[in-house]
Scaffold this active site. Structure first.
Site, PDB file in Angstrom:
ATOM      1  N   ASN A   1     -48.043  97.639  26.340  1.00  0.00           N
ATOM      2  CA  ASN A   1     -46.581  98.074  27.127  1.00  0.00           C
ATOM      3  C   ASN A   1     -47.429  97.912  29.110  1.00  0.00           C
ATOM      4  OD1 ASN A   1     -43.549  98.422  25.925  1.00  0.00           O
ATOM      5  ND2 ASN A   1     -44.321 100.179  25.391  1.00  0.00           N
TER       6      ASN A   1
ATOM      7  N   ARG B   1     -42.028  94.571  22.060  1.00  0.00           N
ATOM      8  CA  ARG B   1     -42.605  94.396  21.515  1.00  0.00           C
ATOM      9  C   ARG B   1     -42.880  93.778  20.194  1.00  0.00           C
ATOM     10  NH1 ARG B   1     -47.235  98.470  21.435  1.00  0.00           N
ATOM     11  NH2 ARG B   1     -45.345  99.710  21.742  1.00  0.00           N
TER      12      ARG B   1
END
EC number: 3.6.1.7
Length: 93
Positions: free
Chosen positions: A40, A21
């Site tokens: 996520n 990320r």
């Protein structure tokens, strides 16, 4: 023509716990002109939403699908839509 677009991508593979990320955020900022987030999901995938010029969204998608990401991306599913707005930059959620 550089129309505004909204890319939503779901990345499968070993993409959690490897900085995926954060690298996605950095790549979006490097490309420039993109807003959205990387998140996520409970099933092990990472969801990426990016809004901005379509060509820049396509560059991010190409990076997500390539071999230069942290971890291992086994596949990417994407959908395209019109931007909805409401994002202040690109963030990690």
């Amino acid at each position: 023509m550089d129309d505004e677009a909204r890319l939503t991508a779901w990345v499968r593979g070993h993409v959690q716990g490897v900085g995926f990320r954060w690298y996605t955020r950095a790549k979006a900022k490097e490309i420039g002109g993109l807003s959205g987030f990387a998140l996520n999901l409970a099933d092990g995938r990472v969801q990426v939403v990016a809004e901005g010029p379509r060509e820049r969204c396509e560059r991010l998608l190409e990076w997500l699908s390539g071999g230069d990401t942290p971890g291992r991306a086994d596949g990417v599913t994407e959908i395209w839509d019109t931007p909805r707005g409401g994002y202040a930059g690109f963030e990690v959620r």
